[in-house]
Design a protein around this motif. Structure first.
Motif, PDB file in Angstrom:
ATOM      1  N   TYR A 116      41.921  31.937  40.960  1.00 61.98           N
ATOM      2  CA  TYR A 116      40.954  32.802  40.269  1.00 61.98           C
ATOM      3  C   TYR A 116      39.556  32.224  40.423  1.00 61.98           C
ATOM      4  O   TYR A 116      39.347  31.017  40.260  1.00 61.98           O
ATOM      5  N   THR A 118      35.470  31.927  39.542  1.00 59.71           N
ATOM      6  CA  THR A 118      34.418  32.067  38.538  1.00 59.71           C
ATOM      7  C   THR A 118      33.102  31.639  39.166  1.00 59.71           C
ATOM      8  O   THR A 118      33.071  30.803  40.077  1.00 59.71           O
ATOM      9  N   ASP A 129      41.274  24.993  40.341  1.00 56.61           N
ATOM     10  CA  ASP A 129      40.762  23.653  40.058  1.00 56.61           C
ATOM     11  C   ASP A 129      40.663  22.823  41.327  1.00 56.61           C
ATOM     12  O   ASP A 129      40.592  21.598  41.270  1.00 56.61           O
ATOM     13  N   THR A 142      37.477  43.018  42.148  1.00 57.03           N
ATOM     14  CA  THR A 142      38.538  42.508  41.283  1.00 57.03           C
ATOM     15  C   THR A 142      39.373  43.589  40.615  1.00 57.03           C
ATOM     16  O   THR A 142      40.279  43.283  39.833  1.00 57.03           O
ATOM     17  N   SER A 145      42.020  46.968  34.853  1.00 56.68           N
ATOM     18  CA  SER A 145      43.276  46.835  34.111  1.00 56.68           C
ATOM     19  C   SER A 145      43.320  47.874  33.000  1.00 56.68           C
ATOM     20  O   SER A 145      42.277  48.283  32.487  1.00 56.68           O
ATOM     21  N   ASN A 273      37.901  44.411  35.811  1.00 54.43           N
ATOM     22  CA  ASN A 273      38.316  43.017  35.656  1.00 54.43           C
ATOM     23  C   ASN A 273      37.144  42.080  35.981  1.00 54.43           C
ATOM     24  O   ASN A 273      37.085  41.460  37.047  1.00 54.43           O
ATOM     25  N   ASP A 275      35.722  40.120  33.166  1.00 60.26           N
ATOM     26  CA  ASP A 275      35.516  39.229  32.024  1.00 60.26           C
ATOM     27  C   ASP A 275      35.760  37.764  32.343  1.00 60.26           C
ATOM     28  O   ASP A 275      35.244  36.883  31.652  1.00 60.26           O
ATOM     29  N   LYS A 276      36.543  37.453  33.386  1.00 61.22           N
ATOM     30  CA  LYS A 276      36.868  36.065  33.710  1.00 61.22           C
ATOM     31  C   LYS A 276      36.011  35.500  34.838  1.00 61.22           C
ATOM     32  O   LYS A 276      36.242  34.384  35.299  1.00 61.22           O
ATOM     33  N   LEU A 277      35.009  36.270  35.275  1.00 57.30           N
ATOM     34  CA  LEU A 277      34.182  35.815  36.402  1.00 57.30           C
ATOM     35  C   LEU A 277      33.049  34.892  35.980  1.00 57.30           C
ATOM     36  O   LEU A 277      32.358  34.326  36.848  1.00 57.30           O
ATOM     37  N   ALA A 278      32.823  34.733  34.679  1.00 57.16           N
ATOM     38  CA  ALA A 278      31.722  33.899  34.162  1.00 57.16           C
ATOM     39  C   ALA A 278      30.388  34.368  34.727  1.00 57.16           C
ATOM     40  O   ALA A 278      29.561  33.567  35.182  1.00 57.16           O
TER      41      ALA A 278
END
Length: 465
Positions: A116, A118, A129, A142, A145, A273, A275-278
């Motif tokens: 994923y 960011t 990581d 992305t 949902s 989608n 919200d998790k991309l920072a």
């Protein structure tokens, strides 16, 4: 921590991301395809294809139960085996997903990255990581949902979205469908025809994407015959009771209803989608929902080297539009800062119900009152439709008074998906209603109903002169 330097980083390997990657490569750029979730696209896994497999089973069941008016009598009752239905849905779905996965695996390994992503800043991504990616341009593809309102989240696994339907091993006994949009109507009718007790609870009178009041009312009556349909329901409470859900809702007539269901299928729309991309780590301008402000023509976020394609931008959540946007975004990302606007195809939307619903071009709600005529045809007495006992439907075609050009259409009726393509081609070619009537219409075909609507529009144009 590994660092990769690349021309174009594409986040998401779905219906927009894959074309974006290929377009960037075709433009001569180096490109990297980043995916954190399962490969296979929303369409193949939980969207277009599995839903059509379920609909195909429903159509088979409906056809088998509807032979008597033709003088064809099937002895005994029709037996629907839910396990066999879902087994075929899932096995064929997996086959379609496999084709997409094979396509992804054909991409060179050095161009694929799992994890994923960011944003660390405008041009630097953290993937999982393990890797940092420094990209000259970024394509956000992305996807989206299903959205579940807070009221239903406490219901646990008894509140489901369309994705979950295709994980069932068997068909349930009773389901409430919340939302009368495209997904809700398609799945609701299919489940009802497969023997599931379905109640559909809409809001604000919505019936799919329709905006023409007459067509919407006709469609509402059609679906009300297939299942309990409350297009203006107000849901007051949703509580879990063991393995069931209790709903309390008020109908448009003011009646208070209490009912219990095995599942609540929530079809309350989809959310990008993002919200998790920072995205807050970037200098991109964000709107109040956290969405980057972007140009819907070039798909570029401000003046930045960031492009947003497919369901992630929420403009036209359709596979062919996502693919077109992906190609445009990938090309623009490769050529940045030189970008070009996307030339969109004629708008076309299809709801795979029976009868089908389709919209082409301008919606009724988009047209200026008094600027157009609405040619009409009822399919109830249309020849071929009546022969097949598929004679339910009403169509309006909109023709501009000043230019006589076909502007759009909304309708419910047989073979809507095929007629929609004819009309979208006519629209993209800027044809007048007169030119359309010069085209051949074979006899007897359902398309003769379209000719009737076009002739009706011409008659109205003459009366307005």
């Amino acid at each position: 921590m590994k660092t990769i330097h690349i021309d174009v980083a594409v986040i998401g390997a779905g219906s927009a991301g894959l074309p974006a990657y290929r377009a960037a490569k075709a433009a001569g750029a180096s490109a990297l395809l980043i995916e954190g979730g399962p490969h296979g696209t929303t369409c193949a896994r939980v969207g277009c294809m599995p839903s059509k497999l379920l609909i195909a089973a429903a159509e088979a069941a409906h056809a088998a139960a509807s032979t008597a008016p033709f003088g064809v009598h099937v002895e005994g009752s029709i037996r629907i085996d839910g396990r066999e239905v879902m087994q075929r849905v899932k096995s064929e779905r997996d086959r379609f997903v496999g084709f997409v996965v094979e396509s992804v695996e054909g991409i060179p390994a050095e161009d694929r990255l799992t994890g994923y992503a960011t944003f660390i800043d405008d041009n630097l991504l953290q993937v999982g990581d393990h890797t940092r990616v420094h990209a000259r341009s970024v394509v956000i593809a992305t996807g989206s949902s299903p959205y579940v309102p807070p009221m239903y989240r406490a219901l646990g696994d008894r509140a489901i979205v369309n994705d979950d339907v295709f994980s069932w091993d068997d068909l349930p006994r009773k389901v409430a469908v919340v939302g009368a949009g495209v997904i809700g109507l398609e799945l609701g009718q299919a489940l009802a025809r497969l023997g599931v007790d379905v109640t559909m609870l809409g809001a604000r009178g919505r019936v799919g994407p329709l905006t023409d009041p007459a067509i919407r009312e006709y469609a509402q009556n059609v679906f009300s015959e297939a299942f309990r349909f409350e297009p203006r329901a107000e849901i007051e409470a949703a509580t879990r009771e063991g393995d069931t859900v209790h709903l309390r809702y008020r109908t448009s007539a003011g009646a208070l209803v209490d009912d219990t269901f095995d599942y609540v299928l929530v079809t309350a729309g989809r959310r990008p989608n993002i919200d998790k991309l920072a995205l807050g780590n970037t200098t991109l301008e964000l709107d109040q929902t956290g969405m980057p402000v972007y140009d819907p023509l070039t798909l570029q976020a401000g003046k930045h080297a960031v492009f947003i394609a497919g369901d992630a931008n929420g403009v036209l959540p359709l596979l062919h539009e996502a693919a077109d946007e992906g190609r445009a975004a990938g090309t623009n990302a490769a050529h940045y800062p030189n970008v070009a606007p996307l030339v969109r195809r004629a708008p076309i939307s299809v709801l795979f119900s029976d009868p089908g619903i389709a919209m082409v071009g301008a919606r009724y709600a988009d047209l200026a009152p008094g600027s157009f005529v609405a040619g009409e045809v009822s399919f109830e007495d249309q020849g071929r439709s009546r022969v097949m006992l598929r004679n339910r439907g009403l169509m309006h075609v909109y023709v501009d008074k000043a230019t006589r050009r076909f502007a759009g259409a909304e309708w419910i009726g047989p073979d809507a998906e095929h007629i929609a393509h004819l009309l979208s081609w006519a629209l993209q070619m800027n044809l007048t209603v007169d030119a359309m009537l010069e085209m051949p219409f074979y006899h007897p075909v359902v398309e003769e109903g379209l000719r009737t609507a076009l002739r009706n529009a011409v008659a109205q144009l003459k009366s307005d002169q």
